[in-house]
Design a protein around this motif. Structure first.
Motif, mmCIF file in Angstrom:
data_model
loop_
_atom_site.group_PDB
_atom_site.id
_atom_site.type_symbol
_atom_site.label_atom_id
_atom_site.label_comp_id
_atom_site.label_asym_id
_atom_site.label_seq_id
_atom_site.Cartn_x
_atom_site.Cartn_y
_atom_site.Cartn_z
ATOM 1 N N THR A 354 0.773 -1.082 -0.052
ATOM 2 C CA THR A 354 -0.078 0.032 -0.233
ATOM 3 C C THR A 354 1.270 1.060 0.084
ATOM 4 O O THR A 354 2.053 1.057 -0.351
ATOM 5 N N ASP A 355 0.441 2.452 -0.107
ATOM 6 C CA ASP A 355 1.251 3.355 -0.431
ATOM 7 C C ASP A 355 0.026 4.768 0.738
ATOM 8 O O ASP A 355 -0.776 5.011 0.250
ATOM 9 N N ALA A 356 0.634 4.887 1.678
ATOM 10 C CA ALA A 356 0.301 6.208 2.334
ATOM 11 C C ALA A 356 0.477 6.985 3.807
ATOM 12 O O ALA A 356 2.038 6.338 4.002
ATOM 13 N N PRO A 357 0.608 8.435 3.320
ATOM 14 C CA PRO A 357 1.455 9.343 3.648
ATOM 15 C C PRO A 357 1.270 8.599 5.343
ATOM 16 O O PRO A 357 0.154 7.922 6.645
ATOM 17 N N ALA A 358 2.660 8.772 6.389
ATOM 18 C CA ALA A 358 3.322 8.032 7.909
ATOM 19 C C ALA A 358 4.523 9.062 8.334
ATOM 20 O O ALA A 358 5.201 9.210 7.405
ATOM 21 N N PRO A 359 4.193 9.437 10.377
ATOM 22 C CA PRO A 359 4.598 9.798 10.786
ATOM 23 C C PRO A 359 6.167 9.243 10.496
ATOM 24 O O PRO A 359 5.993 7.655 10.245
ATOM 25 N N VAL A 360 7.098 9.529 10.814
ATOM 26 C CA VAL A 360 8.626 8.388 11.369
ATOM 27 C C VAL A 360 8.158 8.216 11.961
ATOM 28 O O VAL A 360 8.500 9.058 13.024
ATOM 29 N N GLU A 361 8.617 6.670 13.052
ATOM 30 C CA GLU A 361 8.399 6.036 13.918
ATOM 31 C C GLU A 361 9.430 4.809 13.784
ATOM 32 O O GLU A 361 9.553 4.665 13.007
ATOM 33 N N ARG A 362 9.972 4.292 15.007
ATOM 34 C CA ARG A 362 11.162 3.534 14.750
ATOM 35 C C ARG A 362 9.927 1.625 14.226
ATOM 36 O O ARG A 362 10.627 0.798 13.797
ATOM 37 N N GLU A 363 8.648 2.119 14.643
ATOM 38 C CA GLU A 363 8.027 0.743 14.512
ATOM 39 C C GLU A 363 6.854 1.170 14.172
ATOM 40 O O GLU A 363 5.616 0.767 14.973
ATOM 41 N N PRO A 364 6.715 1.226 12.910
ATOM 42 C CA PRO A 364 5.851 1.757 12.533
ATOM 43 C C PRO A 364 4.332 -0.005 12.328
ATOM 44 O O PRO A 364 4.787 -0.821 12.515
ATOM 45 N N ARG A 365 3.140 0.748 12.298
ATOM 46 C CA ARG A 365 2.513 0.110 12.582
ATOM 47 C C ARG A 365 1.047 -0.781 11.706
ATOM 48 O O ARG A 365 1.335 0.603 10.919
ATOM 49 N N ALA A 366 0.942 -1.452 11.145
ATOM 50 C CA ALA A 366 -0.331 -1.614 9.887
ATOM 51 C C ALA A 366 -1.329 -1.032 10.001
ATOM 52 O O ALA A 366 -2.403 -1.581 10.963
ATOM 53 N N ALA A 367 -1.741 -0.469 9.752
ATOM 54 C CA ALA A 367 -3.151 0.298 9.584
ATOM 55 C C ALA A 367 -4.269 -0.794 9.380
ATOM 56 O O ALA A 367 -4.091 -1.462 8.166
ATOM 57 N N GLU A 368 -5.307 -0.947 10.032
ATOM 58 C CA GLU A 368 -6.039 -2.149 9.720
ATOM 59 C C GLU A 368 -7.147 -1.628 9.023
ATOM 60 O O GLU A 368 -7.142 -3.042 7.487
ATOM 61 N N ASP A 369 -7.417 -0.619 8.324
ATOM 62 C CA ASP A 369 -7.995 -0.142 6.717
ATOM 63 C C ASP A 369 -7.216 -1.000 5.741
ATOM 64 O O ASP A 369 -7.261 -1.205 4.548
ATOM 65 N N GLU A 370 -5.649 -0.866 6.051
ATOM 66 C CA GLU A 370 -5.007 -0.761 4.976
ATOM 67 C C GLU A 370 -4.918 -2.328 4.955
ATOM 68 O O GLU A 370 -4.954 -3.031 3.716
ATOM 69 N N ILE A 371 -4.987 -3.358 5.606
ATOM 70 C CA ILE A 371 -4.689 -4.532 5.941
ATOM 71 C C ILE A 371 -5.854 -5.206 4.909
ATOM 72 O O ILE A 371 -5.939 -6.191 4.116
ATOM 73 N N ARG A 372 -7.524 -4.591 4.934
ATOM 74 C CA ARG A 372 -8.444 -5.551 4.645
ATOM 75 C C ARG A 372 -7.888 -4.145 3.098
ATOM 76 O O ARG A 372 -8.936 -5.368 2.476
ATOM 77 N N TRP A 373 -7.882 -3.565 2.637
ATOM 78 C CA TRP A 373 -8.107 -3.046 1.629
ATOM 79 C C TRP A 373 -6.608 -4.422 0.449
ATOM 80 O O TRP A 373 -7.780 -4.510 -0.589
ATOM 81 N N VAL A 374 -5.914 -4.974 1.011
ATOM 82 C CA VAL A 374 -4.935 -5.973 0.092
ATOM 83 C C VAL A 374 -5.711 -6.990 0.621
ATOM 84 O O VAL A 374 -5.876 -7.936 -0.121
ATOM 85 N N LEU A 375 -6.051 -7.360 1.061
ATOM 86 C CA LEU A 375 -7.564 -8.574 1.022
ATOM 87 C C LEU A 375 -8.348 -8.659 0.676
ATOM 88 O O LEU A 375 -8.587 -9.467 -0.314
ATOM 89 N N GLU A 376 -9.154 -7.299 0.262
ATOM 90 C CA GLU A 376 -9.838 -7.500 -0.969
ATOM 91 C C GLU A 376 -9.398 -6.666 -2.357
ATOM 92 O O GLU A 376 -10.185 -7.555 -3.088
ATOM 93 N N GLU A 377 -8.213 -6.213 -2.310
ATOM 94 C CA GLU A 377 -7.816 -6.690 -4.123
ATOM 95 C C GLU A 377 -6.756 -8.000 -4.043
ATOM 96 O O GLU A 377 -7.291 -8.533 -5.290
ATOM 97 N N VAL A 378 -6.282 -8.779 -2.480
ATOM 98 C CA VAL A 378 -6.425 -10.348 -3.023
ATOM 99 C C VAL A 378 -8.088 -10.904 -3.492
ATOM 100 O O VAL A 378 -7.686 -12.280 -4.431
ATOM 101 N N ARG A 379 -8.686 -11.602 -3.302
ATOM 102 C CA ARG A 379 -10.264 -11.700 -2.827
ATOM 103 C C ARG A 379 -10.641 -11.573 -4.570
ATOM 104 O O ARG A 379 -11.172 -12.351 -5.309
ATOM 105 N N ARG A 380 -10.293 -10.263 -5.636
ATOM 106 C CA ARG A 380 -10.693 -10.241 -6.938
ATOM 107 C C ARG A 380 -9.829 -11.074 -7.268
ATOM 108 O O ARG A 380 -10.741 -11.508 -8.824
#
Length: 750
Positions: A354-380
């Protein structure tokens, strides 16, 4: 007349030229493809042993450099231990320079361990170059294809070629994709891996049986490279050490030291394990800190304006049954214009990015809506009989891509396309941007600039030689080495292949630390997790030979368990900590600290909320919650907001059926949708489900227009609700929240 024309000199010349062309083409085809290391009798034997200097010895070298003695002064101090910094260290050390590298966390702990794992020339770059007649993009593709070949030769055990399928659902796309991939092959020239080819619909479904067949007209397969990024990073670090470099993780730059002319002459650093600080003197400093480049630039110049514009690239790991083991899939045009890869890797399946603006942090976390977007695209792209579930996400991580702006450029100029090298007025040399595939050429340019800027011509013994420097573990490795490991140590085949493909010829050293299993077979190789081939000896090797200092270092970047399965990593964590405690003399307090810190890290890798370490380490509260849920049954459980591999706990389906039957008064055993909603509100495990979740599930199960719901359909609804903690964001809203991935960043990378 006919005979004369058939045997004329012109005809014979045409036939001769044609024969030579066919023979030459055939010879080229038969000898094309990637060269593999030659198997010899020597490769049967373990290579000569090598023990790198200890971390304390490396720290002593750093401390000695600040003594003021010119003989102990460093030529280059590299800040940042990711792919770029490690590549610069290898290049500089191979030129005979006195080099040190410091990393405030662990080697490859940032973006370099969180890429798409591809070594690619850039099919999308080529598309843009052709469509926009962009010569710069063309040059990027040529450079990346050249570096791809070097990458696979310098680290053959960590990288390999991977066929990638482009499924085609419109006939007009066949010539379009075929022409693009053939141009990709031609640009690679003699450095091409294998030629791209078309597949019929039947062959595509035979190769990728989980692919959606409706509307499929065929597929096109092209070849790119794949690697194990964090292991590659560690191999670069150890190669630099073997070439004479000094490296230290958990050492942070606190201050840049300047002379009377305001030129940088060193840095004050701190050991983050002990808190000790000291000065390091160097003729030049290289800033290779990736997304954190602005921090060092601001330390150099407080009025510095940020040049890094980070974005989050989210990837997820799915079980291996989601893709074939030997072929990936590329969706070049997703629902919102982004590129998504679907790749087999280390026994799992990676999907992203995915690609979304993010702050610079040492341990960024995957946002739930981004995970679900990937799953939706996989499902297609998958067959409709395959249920793509949120509970199948074994791990999810976010890496920060640092797209940078050259500080020397005007404010109206755009972001740089590839990488940027900049020297500040004080002499701080910054290298930022780029991707994994071109790390070596980036390092070569950086060291060339450092030699020129810091006047190191007389201190370098030679020019760049990294095109031919094979990384640690490559010299005595070949693809059949795992057989020798099995025969010598009595290993499980899966474990032997894993060690061969992740350590190269250093696998012999790993196995010298292996303990007997106590079983008839395998004889050696006690696994940390029954599902994965990682063994206990790897933990000891990581501590003694690869500078692993924390449990996170081991399960994330020496062993890739946290990237493959966060829950399995949590379950293996107590044993990893016990082994490290033996090696590093940790007390009970330190073990508890490691347990807490690493569990927190695993939450950034997609560990489900509320997960606890199994076994006797449970806290009283978690034990009470477990017992309460265990003995009181479904009716008294809290809302389950986590995503399990199995949808129901033992006995839960029977309880749901019983509750439905008690509520239903219809002779046909059916309930209306409102009655089902009320029933769910009365079951504590589902009482927290929101109305939009319920409506979304009705749509997913095809029950929206149905009058009544029977008991089996009710269980199906409950199963869907287990997978859906909230309804996904609508596509219209999602497009506003996301950026389309530019070609420069598609496919992950540094």
């Amino acid at each position: 007349m006919l005979r004369r024309s058939l045997f004329s000199r012109r005809t014979l010349a045409y036939v001769s030229v044609g024969t030579v062309a066919v023979a030459g083409g055939g010879y080229y085809f038969l000898n094309s493809g990637p060269p593999y290391p030659v198997s010899t009798r020597e490769s049967r034997k373990p290579p000569p042993s090598w023990l790198p200097p200890s971390r304390q010895q490396n720290l002593n070298v750093l401390k000695a450099s600040g003594s003021g003695d010119e003989d102990t002064k460093l030529d280059l101090l590299i800040v940042g231990g990711g792919a770029t910094g490690a590549g610069v260290a290898v290049d500089a050390a191979s030129r005979g320079l006195k080099v040190a590298l410091v990393e405030r966390d662990d080697f490859g702990s940032g973006t370099s361990s969180k890429s798409t794992k591809l070594v690619h020339g850039g099919v999308r770059y080529l598309q843009k170059a052709v469509m926009e007649l962009d010569y710069e993009q063309y040059k990027l593709v040529k450079e990346a294809l050249h570096e791809r070949r070097i990458f696979l030769q310098t680290a053959p055990y960590l990288s390999k070629m991977l066929p990638i399928m482009l499924p085609i659902y419109k006939y007009w796309q066949i010539p379009y994709y075929w022409a693009g991939c053939k141009m990709y092959d031609i640009l690679a020239g003699k450095e091409n891996m294998e030629s791209s080819y078309l597949m019929s619909k039947g062959k595509a479904l035979e190769t990728f049986p989980m692919l959606k067949s409706d509307g499929l007209v065929g597929a096109l397969v092209y070849y790119d490279g794949q690697h194990n990024d964090a292991r590659m990073n560690v191999a670069l670090i150890m190669t630099a050490v073997k070439l004479g470099a000094t490296v230290a993780n958990k050492v942070e730059v606190m201050q840049l030291l300047k002379n009377a002319d305001d030129k940088i002459e060193g840095a004050r650093v701190r050991d983050n394990l002990t808190g000790e600080e000291w000065k390091v003197k160097a003729r030049g400093i290289v800033n290779a800190t990736g997304p954190f480049s602005d921090a060092l630039l601001t330390m150099d110049n407080p009025s510095h304006k940020p040049i890094v514009q980070p974005s989050s690239g989210v990837h997820i790991t799915l079980p291996n049954y989601y893709s074939p083991r030997t072929m990936g899939l590329l969706d070049p045009a997703t629902s919102d214009g982004r590129v998504i890869f679907f790749l087999p890797w280390e026994g799992g399946t990676i999907a992203g990015t995915t690609d979304a603006p993010a702050p610079v942090e040492r341990e960024p976390r995957a946002a739930e809506d981004e995970i679900r977007w990937v799953l939706e695209e996989v499902r297609r792209y998958l067959s409709p009989d395959i249920k793509v579930r949120r509970g199948d996400v074994l791990s999810a991580w976010s890496g920060l891509r640092p797209l940078v702006r050259n500080p020397a450029a005007s404010s109206t100029e755009g972001l740089v396309r590839n990488h940027m090298i900049h020297v500040s007025p004080s002499g701080l040399l910054t290298i930022a941007g780029g991707k994994w595939t071109t790390y070596r050429s980036m390092a070569e340019e950086t060291v060339d600039k450092a030699v020129e800027t810091f006047r190191l011509e007389n201190r370098a013994t030679n020019g760049c030689v990294t095109e031919h420097v094979r990384l640690v573990g490559s010299d005595a490795w070949n693809r059949n080495m795992f057989i020798g490991l099995i025969q010598r140590y009595g290993l499980d085949t899966e474990v032997a292949k894993h060690l061969s493909n992740n350590y190269g010829d250093r696998a012999w050293t790993v196995l010298s630390l292996a303990q007997p299993t106590g079983e008839d077979w395998p004889l050696h190789g006690v696994r940390l997790s029954p599902q994965y081939p990682f063994i206990e000896a790897e933990v000891r090797y990581a501590v003694r030979h690869e500078y692993a200092l924390t449990a996170t270092d081991v399960i994330s970047r020496r062993l890739r368990l946290s990237f493959l399965n966060a829950q399995a990593a949590l379950e293996a964590l107590p044993r990893v900590i016990d082994i490290m405690a033996e090696e590093l003399n940790w007390n009970t307090a330190r073990k508890r600290e490691e347990l807490t810190r690493t569990t927190r890290f695993l939450q950034s890798m997609g560990l489900q909320p509320g997960a606890v370490v199994p076994g006797p380490v449970l806290s009283p509260q978690s034990w009470w919650e477990w017992a309460h849920g265990k003995f009181d049954g479904v009716a008294n459980k809290k809302v389950n907001t986590s995503h399990g591999r199995a949808q129901f706990n033992p006995g839960e389906v029977d309880s749901l059926r019983e509750a439905f039957v008690q509520r239903s008064r219809d002779p046909a055993g059916r309930l209306g949708k409102q009655a089902v909603r009320e029933l769910l509100q009365d079951v504590p495990a589902y009482a927290g489900i929101r109305t939009k979740d319920f409506e979304y599930v009705l749509e997913e199960t095809g029950l929206v227009g149905q009058e009544g719901i029977d008991v089996d359909e009710f269980v199906e609804i409950c199963a869907e609700l287990k997978d859906v903690s909230f309804a996904p964001v609508s596509r219209a809203v999602a497009k506003k929240l996301r950026l389309a991935i530019p070609v420069e960043k598609s496919g992950g990378g540094v």
